[in-house]
Enzyme design. Structure first.
Site, PDB file in Angstrom:
ATOM      1  N   CYS A   1       0.839  -1.206   0.000  1.00  0.00           N
ATOM      2  CA  CYS A   1       0.000   0.000   0.000  1.00  0.00           C
ATOM      3  C   CYS A   1       0.872   1.254   0.000  1.00  0.00           C
ATOM      4  O   CYS A   1       1.551   1.536   0.989  1.00  0.00           O
ATOM      5  CB  CYS A   1      -0.916  -0.048   1.222  1.00  0.00           C
TER       6      CYS A   1
ATOM      7  N   CYS B   1       0.137   3.761   2.729  1.00  0.00           N
ATOM      8  CA  CYS B   1       0.573   3.197   4.018  1.00  0.00           C
ATOM      9  C   CYS B   1       2.066   3.421   4.213  1.00  0.00           C
ATOM     10  O   CYS B   1       2.512   3.743   5.314  1.00  0.00           O
ATOM     11  CB  CYS B   1       0.291   1.692   4.082  1.00  0.00           C
TER      12      CYS B   1
END
Length: 103
Positions: A28, A31
């Site tokens: 991600c 993230c």
């Protein structure tokens, strides 16, 4: 210091006080951008709020229990109970202000 929690120790780690958990995954992009922010907050708010990360790919039980469908998702827990869920990348100052308002 940022805690790295798992399905196995999750309940024990969030049982007391305020714990801010970042649900994330290696793949991600947002993230990965949020990771250093989370680590800085862990240092700056040490002793006030526990800051933790939970890898959703490795910890499906907790991820599903709290209905995490998109990441990054952060959930603030107080004494083991979820208080509020925040989704998507947030700038450090916004997260720090949010957490300081809850202390």
């Amino acid at each position: 210091m940022t805690l790295h929690i798992t399905d196995q120790d999750f309940d024990a780690q969030i049982a007391e006080g305020l714990t801010f958990v970042d649900f994330w995954a290696e793949w991600c992009g947002p993230c990965r951008m949020l990771g250093p922010v989370i680590d800085e907050l862990a240092t700056e708010l040490d002793g006030k709020v526990k800051i933790a990360k939970l890898n959703i790919d490795e910890n499906r039980v907790i991820t599903e229990k709290f209905g995490v469908m998109s990441i990054p998702t952060m959930i603030l827990f107080k004494d083991g109970e979820p208080v509020e869920k925040i989704q998507g990348f947030q700038p450090k100052e916004a997260l720090k202000g949010y957490l300081e308002s809850k202390i």
